[in-house]
Each structure stands twice: as C-alpha cells, then as structure tokens.
Design an enzyme around this catalytic site. Structure first.
Site, short mmCIF file in Angstrom:
data_model
loop_
_atom_site.label_atom_id
_atom_site.label_comp_id
_atom_site.label_asym_id
_atom_site.label_seq_id
_atom_site.Cartn_x
_atom_site.Cartn_y
_atom_site.Cartn_z
CG HIS A 145 101.64 100.12 57.94
ND1 HIS A 145 102.56 100.67 57.09
CD2 HIS A 145 100.55 100.93 57.90
CE1 HIS A 145 102.05 101.77 56.55
NE2 HIS A 145 100.84 101.94 57.01
CG HIS A 173 100.38 103.15 49.90
ND1 HIS A 173 99.37 102.81 49.04
CD2 HIS A 173 99.84 103.04 51.15
CE1 HIS A 173 98.26 102.54 49.72
NE2 HIS A 173 98.53 102.67 51.00
#
Length: 766
Positions: A63, A114
């Site tokens: 990420h 998200h």
C-alpha cells in the site's frame, strides 16, 4: 512491552541491535519477505531494532511503497512532462496534484482507496477514507471544498452487501457532513466480483491561491518538527498499510483492530487551524499522517528535505500510555498532521493551535546528519537513512501474462444474444433496465450526503459531473467526474482503462467544463497472479496513451491491490477522475430536459456521435442475460476530443439547453434520465441511428456520444459547430408532453419510468 513512563532494559535500542545481532525477529508476521529483511540488514549494517523493523514493514508494504506497480506507474510521470503546458504546479510524488486554473487560483484533487478497512468495519473504514483524502488536500495548502465517492459492491440482494453498504454510505456521509463538505458526485456499482471486496474510493477537491502552495519536506537545519491534532492511540496500528497489502482468506479477515477510528469534529478543527497556520506564514513544510502514520510522516519529510531529522518519540501525545515505541510508529490514528516550523515561529504556531483547541507538541528538529534518528526516553530506537524507508523500498518486476481464458472470453460476444422483438418487448426491457441496480436512482445513497453545504455547489448528483464555484465575482469554477466500467476492463484492460478516462472526460465536458487533468485509483486483484499483473500493466499503458491524446496528464492517484477473496479477484477497476475548468459557472449545461410552457414548442433533441452495434460488456447483456464476453466498444480518442470541444463550445455559446453523456444503458438510459430529471417527455425517431435498428440504437454503448437539446432558433448554430469539429449530428426529435415515445415502437409515461427507477434501492435496503 515497555511503557512511555517506564523505560526498561528490555527496550530494543540501536545499541542492543549491535550487541545482539542474532535476535530472532518477527519480520514475516509483519508482512516482509525474507529477501526484504535481508536487504534491511544490509542497509543498516546490522539487524534492525524492533522500531526500525516496524517502520520498514509498513513503509515497504504494498500500500505504501507500490513495490509491485511503480515500474508501470513511472510512465505517468513521463507523460506529465509532455502534457501539462505549464498548468501543473505540483504532481506525482506530492500529497496531491495541483493545477493552475487561472486568475491566480489553483485547484488540487486526488482519489484514493480505503477498500479493505471498509469491508472489515464499514462505517469507520469509509469515514476515515474520507478523512484521509481531505488531509492530503489540506497538506497542499488548499481549503477542501468538495468530496466524491466512487463505490463498488457485490450483488444488491447479497447478505454481505446488505451488511457493508449501509455502513459505508453512513460513514461517507457522516464524516463529510460533519466536516461541512458537499458530496458532489460518485458512483455506486454492483457486481458479484465485489462480494467480499467492496471498493470505497474517496476523492477530494481543494482550492488555493498560487502563493499558498505548500510541499511535504523538512528543510532548514534547526527547524522544529511539530505534531498536532488528535492524540495517538492503539486504533489503526498497521491499519490500511497492513490490511491493503494482502488477500482476504475465504473465511474473511481477522484484523478488526487494525481499522482506524475517525473523529470528524477534530478534523474540522484541524482544517481551520491548519489554514490559519498557513495564513500566518508559520509553516515551512507539512505532511498529513495517513497510511503508516508517524513512520511515513517522519521518513518522507526527512527524505524530501535536507535528509536529516531527530525525533523524541516519547513527546508524542498519547491516548494510551501502554503503547510501545513500535506501536506509536505504526499507529494510523486519524486527524493528525506534522509541520516543520522555524524556531522563531514556534510560539505563534502553538498559540494558533491553542486557539483552535488543537493539541500540539514539538517532537523533533531538522538536522544535517542525513539520518532519521528517533529516541524513546533518551535511548536511540531508530537510526536509518530516511530515503531507504520512504522512497528506496523494494521494486518488483512481477511476471505478467495474458490469461489463458482471455481469448475465449472475447470470443463469447454479446451481439449474438437473443434480443427483444417488437415494441412491447422493447418497452419491457427499458423498464427492467432503468430499475436495475447499476442504472436505478441512487437517491437512497446521495440523500444521506449534504450536496450543497458551503453554498458553492453548482452541479451535483444526479448530474453527469459535480461542479463547484471557485470565485464568486467571476464565476470561475471546476467540474469533476469519476468513472469506470469494470466489465469493459475485464474484456480488454487496455481499452477498458481508456474507456474509463473517456467517460469521465466526456462527463466533465458535458457539463460545459474544459477537461484539464486526471487522478486515478487503480483497483485490482493480487499482484502475485500473472494474469492480474497483465491486467494492471495493460490498464496503465492504455491510460497513459489515452491521456497523451486527450492532453490530460495524470497528477497523482492510488493503487489498491489484493482485492480478492481466495482465487476470486474483482473486476479490474481503474477508476479515473477527470477535473475540468469552466470560466463562468452560470454557463454550465444541466443534464435534464428543460421544462417548457404549455403551447410552447419543445427543444430539439440531437445525438452527437455515431452508434454502432456494440453490446458486449453492456448493461443490457449484464442485466438481461447475466453475460460477460466479447470486446468492449471501440474508442476513437480523436473523436472523443472533438466531441468534448463541441460540448464545451456549445456551453460557452449558450447553444444547448441540456446535455447528457451516453454510457451505461446507452441512449435509452440517457433519454430516460433526462426526461425524469424534470418530468419532461420526449418523442424520438431512431430511423437514422444504427441503420434504423431500434434495439441497437437504444441499448448499444458506443463511446464518444452525447444527447443534447437546443432551442429551435439555435439549431443552425449547433449544426455549424458540430460540422466544424467533424462530429456526427443526428436529429432525434423534440421534448414535450409527459411520455417517452419511440416512434413506431412504444411509449411509456415518464411517471412509470420514475416509479421503476426509484423503487429498487428502497425496496432492497429499506
């Protein structure tokens, strides 16, 4: 673990790492590979301390480091140099891209994901996704002015969709509403591949003057490092940096404590406090704390500045006094910022924070050592080259290959599927389509969002693009749209990414704004699958080529990988957000047909662009047949650009009274939505569209098309404009009455359309 108040001999310091080189460390449990751990030891010339290991593990996660994708993403940076024409003030590598829009104004925008946290804890996952992207925009020196939310869910009737959708929507709305930010657009798409892997992408737009631009760097030896905002807690330890860097097992995730908890009221104070700090001129550099928390903020600020920083970690205000230094460094607690402040400005900085009731602490200073040094109660727990943490992480050239099943998928064309025969079947198909989950009214979702707070919203859902006013005196404004058809990307990821860009580009132009640049959120499955990596590589290549032709550089964005459960990956979903500028928002073009007085001629209805028999990947094939196969619509980027010019020039010249792009659902959906907007009927003759094949004319999803209406006395102007740009123009009919009428086929009252369109989500969700 040691506590902040009682340092113990068990603390793993740099000194201990030198004297205890063979200590067994949990590098695998923290998500590091064996060769990555070996590389860390090589960089440091010793084993890492537990605090250093924590920092590297989160910063080298998929990420944060983009280790599987940066070899493909670098082409966007090369593209930006070719296409900006002086418009880009900040781009890839900063918290968000910044564009000059004229009159001394700049706008910054970015879209991020998200996804995994929102599956684990829907409300907080979605809420903190909004909070994080807002802080990215704030960190550029801008006032956030609007948000958007492209969402993807499993089938509407699936139990897990019923679990995650209400919470995600409530989280997006609750956080954004409390911040006082209008939600001006987005998407809600349903497909079985998102079951267990919903996508929550969040976009924010901010406005600033050129001179207010701020960058994330720690420069100036002796300058102080100030952490301000909420206290650091145990929520979100590892957070999105861990959750977004691995595939969910079939049984679902087990990392519930990793999801951050948001406080929008604290974020509102943080926004106003930060803007006053900027106005006071007391900020030399700034970074928000999002993924990887303090590990990210300290290493990135130091790496982008003079290269050195000394931090006293025990000065960090805590909500939980039992946190170890490793946990403090990994925590992704929300509503925090880190600023670099000149010594003479510290008192003023702290006074402004106190005025807004925002806690602040001086936690370190900028040095010229070239090292990031972090102490815990006077004992050194981190001593690393900051660039090795922030920017020089692993780079993988993962193998990729076109999947074996791709040829068979493309050969299974939707054009061969059975079609409705006769007017009654066409009518029934239209009603079924407008009521389908992907095409139905999304008011159940958007009514939970405040779309008009701040008073600057010009266009919002269900318009094709969101638009906000930037300057009240001149009417200067910006428009934004987000789009992606994952089915098209599954059929051909190169073309699918281009079609996503083309649709968002078209939606912005349809509103009357000139497209300037894009931000992307690239949502894919596991990079360890060569087929997924092929999809990703092809999508990046397609997006880069399309941006070059449309002259819309990528200003930044986000990659979200491991979006799959077991072996089932989501549809490749490269969401593209296009931002455009409009010189005067009073010249915007709405998407709905204009009401006309009784006895007054209606507006003339025209189709811009050409319609071909292109049904593969279409909403019709998906809804009616549950089918996915064939090739997506062909895209002529030069035709798309020409269409955009016609739409923008028509808006500037007040030629058109409405404009609606053609995308999912084709002409049928565009006519239905335009009619339902204000309850205005329309009568069309499709003899000149698609060779007179009414079904193809209604449900084909050919690209580069829009429906426009024009007053009868302005028709010649539209004809001349379309001709000047080489865009095909076909008269369809005129507005008026209370029915949608397709000559020679069927008629359906607009009220009946509306009843079908509006019933779906309330029936499913209550």
């Amino acid at each position: 673990m040691p506590t902040p108040t009682t340092p113990t001999d068990a603390l793993d310091t740099v000194e201990a790492a030198l004297t205890d080189p063979d200590r067994v460390q949990p590098w695998a449990e923290l998500g590091l590979k064996e060769d990555e751990y070996a590389r860390i030891r090589e960089i440091l010339g010793r084993r890492p301390t537990s605090s250093e290991l924590a920092m590297y593990s989160v910063m080298w996660s998929e990420h944060c480091s983009y280790k599987s994708t940066k070899v493909h993403l670098k082409q966007f940076g090369e593209l930006a140099q070719e296409t900006t024409a002086g418009k880009m003030l900040a781009g890839i590598g900063e918290n968000a891209g910044v564009l000059d829009i004229g009159q001394g104004y700049a706008v910054t925008f970015k879209v991020e994901s998200h996804n995994h946290p929102s599956f684990v804890e829907p409300y907080q996952g979605a809420a903190t996704g909004v909070g994080g992207i807002v802080r990215d925009i704030l960190a550029m020196g801008a006032r956030p002015v609007a948000v958007m939310d492209p969402l993807r869910f499993g089938p509407l009737d699936a139990d897990d969709t019923q679990r995650v959708l209400p919470g995600i929507v409530a989280g997006v709305g609750g956080y954004g509403n409390c911040l006082g930010l209008p939600n001006i657009g987005g998407e809600a798409v349903f497909d079985e591949t998102y079951l267990g892997n919903p996508l929550v992408n969040a976009l924010c737009v901010g406005v600033l003057r050129h001179e207010d631009l701020h960058l994330a760097k720690a420069s100036g030896v002796g300058n102080q490092v100030v952490l301000y905002g909420a206290r650091t807690g145990g929520d979100g330890i590892g957070g999105v940096s861990v959750l977004a860097s691995e595939t969910f097992d079939e049984g679902g995730p087990a990392k519930r404590p990793s999801v951050q908890v948001g406080d929008p009221f604290m974020e509102k104070l943080l926004i106003e406090c930060t803007l006053e700090l900027f106005a006071a001129g007391v900020v030399a550099g700034i970074q928000d704390l999002g993924g990887a928390g303090l590990s990210c903020a300290t290493s990135e600020l130091a790496s982008a500045g003079d290269g050195g920083m000394h931090v006293h970690l025990d000065r960090v205000p805590l909500r939980d006094s039992t946190l170890s230094p490793e946990e403090v460094l990994m925590s992704e607690s929300q509503e925090r910022m880190m600023a670099v402040v000149e010594p003479d400005d510290v008192a003023a900085f702290l006074a402004i924070c106190a005025k807004w009731d925002v806690e602040a602490a001086v936690v370190g200073e900028v040095t010229d050592t070239g090292r990031l040094e972090i102490d815990w109660h006077g004992r050194r727990v981190v001593d690393v080259p900051p660039r090795s943490v922030a920017h020089d992480g692993p780079t993988y050239e993962r193998p990729y290959a076109r999947p074996d099943w791709q040829d068979a998928l493309q050969a299974d064309v939707a054009e061969a599927l059975p079609r409705p025969a006769g007017g009654e079947e066409l009518r029934a198909t239209l009603l079924r389509m407008v009521a389908s989950p992907n095409l139905c009214d999304k008011s159940w979702i958007t009514d939970q969002y405040d779309r008009y707070v701040r008073g600057g919203t010009v266009l919002a859902q269900p318009e094709d693009a969101g638009m906000v006013r930037v300057d009240e005196e001149t009417g200067l404004g910006v428009a934004v749209a987000t789009d992606c058809n994952g089915r098209f990307a599954k059929l051909d990821p190169y073309a699918g990414a281009q079609l996503a860009l083309a649709e968002s580009y078209r939606n912005v132009a349809t509103a009357g704004a000139t497209p300037l640049a894009v931000s992307d959120c690239l949502n894919f499955g596991s990079p360890e699958d060569p087929g997924v990596m092929w999809q990703f590589a092809e999508a990046c290549r397609g997006l880069k080529d399309a941006c070059a032709t449309l002259r819309t550089p990528v200003t930044g964005g986000n990659v979200s990988l491991y979006n799959q459960t077991g072996d089932t990956a989501i549809l490749p979903t490269p969401v593209v957000a296009t931002l455009g500028v409009i010189e005067d928002v009073t010249q915007r073009t709405p998407s709905g047909f204009r009401p006309v007085a009784d006895g007054t001629p209606g507006d003339e209805v025209f189709l811009l662009g050409e319609t071909h028999e292109e049904l593969s990947g279409s909403e019709w094939a998906h809804v009616v047949h549950g089918h996915l196969g064939g090739l997506p619509p062909r895209l002529d980027l030069h035709a798309e650009r020409a269409l955009g010019r016609v739409l923008v020039d028509a808006s500037r010249s007040d030629l058109v009274t409405s404009a609606h792009d053609l995308s999912e659902g084709g002409l049928a959906q565009a006519l239905a939505e335009a009619a339902m907007r204000h309850g205005v009927g329309v009568r069309v003759d499709l003899a000149e569209v698609a060779g007179g094949d009414v079904f193809v004319a209604l449900f084909s999803e050919s690209a580069s098309r829009a429906v426009v209406t024009v007053a009868p006395d302005q028709v010649d102007g539209l004809v001349a404009l379309a001709g000047a740009h080489g865009v095909a123009l076909t008269r369809l009919g005129a507005t008026g009455g209370t029915d949608l009428v397709v000559e020679g086929a069927f008629a359906v009252p607009v009220t009946e359309l509306r009843d079908a369109w509006t019933a779906t989500l309330p029936a499913a969700l209550g």
